[in-house]
Design an enzyme around this catalytic site. Structure first.
Site, PDB file in Angstrom:
ATOM      1  N   ASP A  75       7.409   4.406  12.165  1.00 38.57           N
ATOM      2  CA  ASP A  75       8.718   5.026  11.949  1.00 38.57           C
ATOM      3  C   ASP A  75       8.661   6.516  12.288  1.00 38.57           C
ATOM      4  OD1 ASP A  75       7.057   5.447   9.679  1.00 38.57           O
ATOM      5  OD2 ASP A  75       8.782   5.895   8.413  1.00 38.57           O
ATOM      6  N   GLU A 137       6.670   5.451   6.396  1.00 43.17           N
ATOM      7  CA  GLU A 137       5.848   6.588   5.985  1.00 43.17           C
ATOM      8  C   GLU A 137       6.727   7.804   5.830  1.00 43.17           C
ATOM      9  OE1 GLU A 137       3.134   9.953   5.861  1.00 43.17           O
ATOM     10  OE2 GLU A 137       4.702   9.624   7.333  1.00 43.17           O
TER      11      GLU A 137
HETATM   12 ZN    ZN Z   1       3.265  11.100  10.359  1.00 38.25          ZN
END
Ligand code: ZN
Length: 383
Positions: A75, A137
Site C-alpha cells: 500500500d 502499513e
Molecule cells: Zn513504508
C-alpha cells in the site's frame, strides 16, 4: 539471471493505485510473478469492525530451514497535492535516471528489487525464502502484518530472520540500516473541575491549573540521556485544549495530549506507571484522568550476525558500510522483531510521502544486487 528487471517490475507495481486500503491489483501482480517462479502463495485477507478490509500476501519458496523472510507493504500513502506533482503519480515514468511515482521508494521499488534478487537466487536455494507483504502499513496497521504474524505462528511459518524493505537511507543508498526503532505512546489527559465566575474562584475549581502543573512536571526533566543505540526519549505535548471563548468564566474541563517517543530504557507500561505516579505525587489523582494508546514498543536487534549480513552486502556492492540506526518513526518491524531478528534496509527515503516521489534507477538495481548478496551470504554454509 532471473530476467526480472526490478525497475520494470517496480513500475508495474506503481501503476496499481494501491492507496490504503485499496489494492488495485498490486498483490495480484506480485503473486503472479512469484507463483510463476514456484512460490506457494497465501492471500490473507483480514477484517475487523470499524476498520477497512485488507488483503495481504504471504509467499514462500521451499519448505525447510534456514528461512529468510523479506517483509514489506504494497500500500501507499495518498498522492496529496496533485498539482505539486510534475508527473502522473501512477504512470511510473522514468526521467533523468529516476523512476517517478507514489510508492517508488516507499516501498514498491524495494519489493521489486527483492523479488528480482530472490528469483535470481532461487536455483541455488537450500532452505526457504518468503515474502510477507501487507496492504495495511500506511493505514491503521490493524489488518496487516500483526495478524499475518499470528497466522504464521499458527501455521509454523515463522522465519529465522527478516529484512524489512523500508526506505532507511537518508541521502544515498548504503548510508543507513535500521536495527531498531523507538516506541511511541500517546496519552490524553482530562482534567475536571467546577465551572464558575472568574471573580469568585472560591466557588469554582479551575481544571486548567492542575493540568499545567502536571505538564510542567512531566516536561521538567529529560526522560533519559539516550544510550549507545538510541537517541534520548522525548515527551512532546501536542495539544492543550480548553475551548473557552469567554473571558470571565472558569471552564469545567481541560484536556491535553502528549506523545512519547521512547527508547529501550522504557516500555509503554513503565511510562504509564511513571505518569500515574507523578499525578499521585502532585495530589491530582481525583482530578486528572488518563487515556492512552500504544503505537508500538521500542525494539532493537543488537549488532551481530544480521547487521553484519546487511553491512557486508552493502559494502560488497557500494564499497561502504551503513550506519546502524534506530532513528525515525515506527514501522512493521516492531511487530516482526518479537518473533525473529529483524533489520530494515531499503531505498533512499528523501522523497517518501512527498510529491514527485522517485527512486533512482541505479539505486533499485544496486538494491537488488545488495539483497542478492544477502541471500548468497545467508544461505552459504547453512544448508
Ligand atoms: Zn513504508
Amino acid at each position: 539471471m532471473s530476467g526480472l528487471d526490478p525497475v520494470a517490475f517496480a513500475a508495474d507495481l506503481i501503476r496499481c493505485k494501491s492507496v490504503t486500503p485499496a489494492d488495485d491489483g498490486a498483490l495480484g501482480t506480485l503473486q503472479q510473478t512469484l507463483e510463476a517462479a514456484g512460490f506457494v502463495c497465501h492471500r490473507l485477507p483480514f477484517s475487523e469492525p470499524g476498520t477497512p478490509d485488507i488483503d495481504n500476501l504471504y509467499a514462500r519458496l521451499g519448505t525447510g530451514h534456514p528461512h529468510f523472510c523479506f517483509a514489506g507493504h504494497s500500500d501507499v500513502v495518498p498522492v496529496g497535492n496533485v498539482e505539486g506533482w510534475t508527473v502522473d503519480p501512477f504512470k511510473a515514468e522514468i526521467h533523468d535516471g529516476y523512476l517517478y511515482g507514489r510508492g517508488a521508494v516507499d516501498m514498491k521499488g524495494a519489493i521489486a528489487a527483492f523479488v528480482s534478487a530472490a528469483l535470481e537466487f532461487a536455483p541455488r536455494l537450500r532452505g526457504s525464502i518468503s515474502l510477507l507483504i501487507t496492504g495495511d502499513e500506511e493505514g491503521p496497521s490493524i489488518n496487516g502484518t500483526k495478524k499475518m504474524l499470528d497466522w504464521l505462528v499458527a501455521n509454523g511459518e515463522i522465519p529465522d530472520i527478516c529484512v524489512v524493505g523500508e526506505p532507511t537511507n537518508e541521502t544515498q543508498l548504503g548510508d543507513m540500516a535500521k536495527i531498531g526503532r523507538r516506541g511511541s505512546l500517546n496519552v490524553e489527559l482530562t482534567s475536571t473541575g467546577v465551572q464558575g465566575h472568574v471573580a469568585y474562584p472560591h466557588l469554582a475549581d479551575n481544571p486548567i491549573h492542575p493540568l499545567i502543573a502536571l505538564l510542567a512536571d512531566l516536561t521538567a526533566k529529560p526522560l533519559d540521556e539516550g544510550n549507545a543505540h538510541f537517541q534520548p526519549s522525548s515527551l512532546q505535548v501536542t495539544t492543550l485544549d480548553v475551548g473557552n471563548p469567554t473571558e470571565n468564566l472558569i471552564p469545567a474541563q481541560a484536556r491535553a495530549r502528549f506523545n512519547i517517543r521512547f527508547n529501550d530504557m522504557h516500555s509503554s507500561a513503565s511510562l504509564l506507571a511513571w505518569v500515574a505516579s507523578r499525578i499521585e505525587a502532585l495530589g491530582l489523582s481525583g482530578k486528572i484522568k488518563t487515556a492512552s494508546r500504544v503505537s508500538g514498543e521500542s525494539f532493537i536487534t543488537h549488532p551481530g550476525t544480521l547487521s553484519a549480513l546487511v553491512s557486508d552486502a552493502v559494502e560488497k556492492r557500494l564499497g561502504r558500510k551503513p550506519a546502524l540506526s534506530t532513528t525515525g518513526g515506527t514501522s512493521d518491524a516492531r511487530f516482526i522483531s518479537r518473533f525473529c531478528p529483524t533489520i530494515e534496509f531499503g531505498l533512499v527515503g528523501r522523497t517518501m510521502h512527498k510529491t514527485d516521489e522517485r527512486a533512482s534507477v541505479k539505486d533499485i538495481a544496486d538494491l537488488a544486487a545488495i539483497y542478492g548478496h544477502m541471500l548468497d551470504a545467508y544461505f552459504a554454509g547453512r544448508a
